[in-house]
Design an enzyme around this catalytic site. Structure first.
Site, PDB file in Angstrom:
ATOM      1  N   ASP A 179      30.923 -66.982 -72.490  1.00 18.58           N
ATOM      2  CA  ASP A 179      30.804 -67.396 -71.872  1.00 18.58           C
ATOM      3  C   ASP A 179      29.340 -68.341 -70.868  1.00 18.58           C
ATOM      4  O   ASP A 179      29.402 -69.212 -72.058  1.00 18.58           O
ATOM      5  CB  ASP A 179      29.118 -65.679 -71.500  1.00 18.58           C
ATOM      6  N   GLY A 322      26.174 -70.652 -76.791  1.00 18.19           N
ATOM      7  CA  GLY A 322      27.060 -70.021 -75.797  1.00 18.19           C
ATOM      8  C   GLY A 322      28.016 -70.855 -76.230  1.00 18.19           C
ATOM      9  O   GLY A 322      28.740 -71.434 -76.860  1.00 18.19           O
ATOM     10  N   GLU A 323      28.664 -70.554 -75.095  1.00 17.54           N
ATOM     11  CA  GLU A 323      30.328 -71.323 -74.628  1.00 17.54           C
ATOM     12  C   GLU A 323      31.770 -70.865 -75.728  1.00 17.54           C
ATOM     13  O   GLU A 323      32.291 -71.164 -75.720  1.00 17.54           O
ATOM     14  CB  GLU A 323      30.027 -72.693 -74.381  1.00 17.54           C
ATOM     15  N   GLY A 324      31.144 -69.715 -76.337  1.00 15.91           N
ATOM     16  CA  GLY A 324      32.387 -69.074 -77.062  1.00 15.91           C
ATOM     17  C   GLY A 324      31.681 -70.070 -78.346  1.00 15.91           C
ATOM     18  O   GLY A 324      32.911 -70.148 -79.842  1.00 15.91           O
TER      19      GLY A 324
END
Length: 425
Positions: A179, A322-324
């Site tokens: 996300d 975050g951000e994978g």
């Protein structure tokens, strides 16, 4: 009233093929490396085989990073270290290749797809493929109002389903799910606390960019107040997402469930994807069998959700960006497990291991054991030589003397009672 029947996913989602997994275990036991010697890589290889319904497992050749983006109104309370409504900047950094996830994806050769579901940003400043699924601009403050309407939640959920179908149809064989949000960890903590029946303080963490103690107390209070609004709608997962979730979380939940329907494995990243997975488990209890927990971010809500789904993180590096990014770090591990399961050579058969080797002395034995009638120059040299014992002169065994006496049968070849190479004695 929503026209979407989430109960259909219970019937549509099957577990990975158990028979194929047993075949994969048998295949693994026949490899040259003993079973268990590769640790979790063995389990990963067997899981992939079951997910693919293939033995040996096929290599992961077309992975993809999928990131759902949105701003959350609860960030206005100062629960995040980032300014409210600033997720659009993070999206641009990913698209420009300047974020940690972009760097890792570029290094691993994995394409990145970003989907704007509810950014507080003008859509004109982003590519069309990013904004074409947008549901709304931002979300409501979930401590005092719904994140979105039920109709918007259904539209976001359906968008996630459609995106999963697009990925499966394009040949994606594994998804790294993450996300891009501001305030998303607060909404995720509310979902986990509501579904697990825990208090706000148990699930409230420090977020992707660590907050100080005062901000943590504000965040804990926001989770507590939002929980009061979440508990009355626990029986309806779509209404729960509309009340205390967000368009990005609803889309991610739909994506996870449809990925399980399409038998497309997913690696979860942090607390937001774990919270959506927990909602998905409430919809279809078999769905978590298609997901892997890529890493432990240190967020208590993530640990609670993964424990409820019996998912053990592959890595524990405390990656909170975050951000994978954390799940991307786990991707090479999954690819390595697939390669080992497919390419390890077969162990030699027990017969080949126990068969006696040919005796290299057998070919020269006739020259040293032949009798006196043979007239061998080598034998006469050995008898009259420097006194070296060859087995035919003085000092040899009585049995050898008896065999070489006049009238006794000579043995020009090797002993016929000894087993031939490759034959059991």
């Amino acid at each position: 009233m929503s026209s979407l029947n989430l109960d259909d996913f219970t019937d549509l989602i099957e577990r990975p093929d158990g028979g194929v997994r047993r075949d994969a275990e048998a295949h693994r036991e026949s490899r040259i490396v003993p079973p268990g010697a590769l640790g979790r890589l063995d389990d990963l290889g067997e899981w992939l085989a079951a997910a693919q319904s293939a033995v040996p497992v096929r290599p992961i050749e077309h992975p993809r990073v999928v990131l759902f983006a949105g701003d959350h109104g609860i960030a206005a309370l100062g629960v995040s270290a980032r300014p409210a409504g600033s997720a659009g900047r993070l999206v641009r950094a990913v698209l420009e290749g300047a974020s940690p996830a972009s760097v890792l994806a570029r290094r691993l050769g994995v394409p990145v797809r970003v989907i704007d579901m509810a950014l507080e940003a003008d859509p004109e400043g982003l590519p069309d493929e990013v904004v074409r699924h947008r549901i709304r601009r931002g979300s409501g403050r979930i401590d005092v109002e719904d994140a979105m309407t039920l109709e918007e939640a259904e539209a976001a959920f359906r968008a996630g389903v459609a995106i999963a179908d697009e990925e499966a149809d394009s040949g994606t064989d594994l998804v790294v799910l993450g996300d891009i949000s501001v305030g998303g960890t607060t909404a995720a903590a509310v979902l986990v606390a509501a579904l697990c029946g825990t208090d706000a303080s148990v699930v409230t963490g420090r977020g992707g960019q660590a907050i100080d103690d005062l901000a943590w107390m504000r965040k804990c209070a926001a989770v507590r107040d939002s929980l009061r609004r979440a508990r009355p709608v626990l029986g309806d997962q779509l209404q729960l997402l509309a009340t205390v979730g967000g368009a990005d979380l609803a889309a991610m939940t739909g994506f996870l469930l449809q990925s399980a329907v399409r038998k497309m494995p997913v690696i979860l990243d942090g607390v937001v994807s774990a919270a959506c997975a927990l909602v998905g488990q409430r919809v279809a209890f078999r769905a978590p069998d298609w997901w892997l927990a890529g890493q432990s971010s240190g967020e208590p809500a993530q640990a609670k959700a993964l424990d409820r789904m019996a998912l053990e993180p592959l890595l524990d590096h405390g990656v909170t960006v975050g951000e994978g990014a954390g799940a991307l770090l786990a991707l090479p591990l999954v690819q390595a497990a697939a390669s080992l399961a497919a390419d390890l050579p077969e162990a030699p058969s027990p017969e080949a291991e126990t068969a006696p080797e040919a005796d290299p002395k057998q070919d020269s034995e006739p020259d040293t054991v032949s009798g006196p009638d043979s007239g061998s120059e080598t034998d006469s040299d050995a008898v009259s030589g420097s006194g070296t014992d060859t087995g035919a002169g003085p000092g040899s065994r009585p049995e050898a003397d008896a065999e070489s006496a006049p009238g006794a049968q000579t043995a020009p070849g090797p002993d016929t009672d000894s087993p031939a190479p490759g034959r059991d004695a």
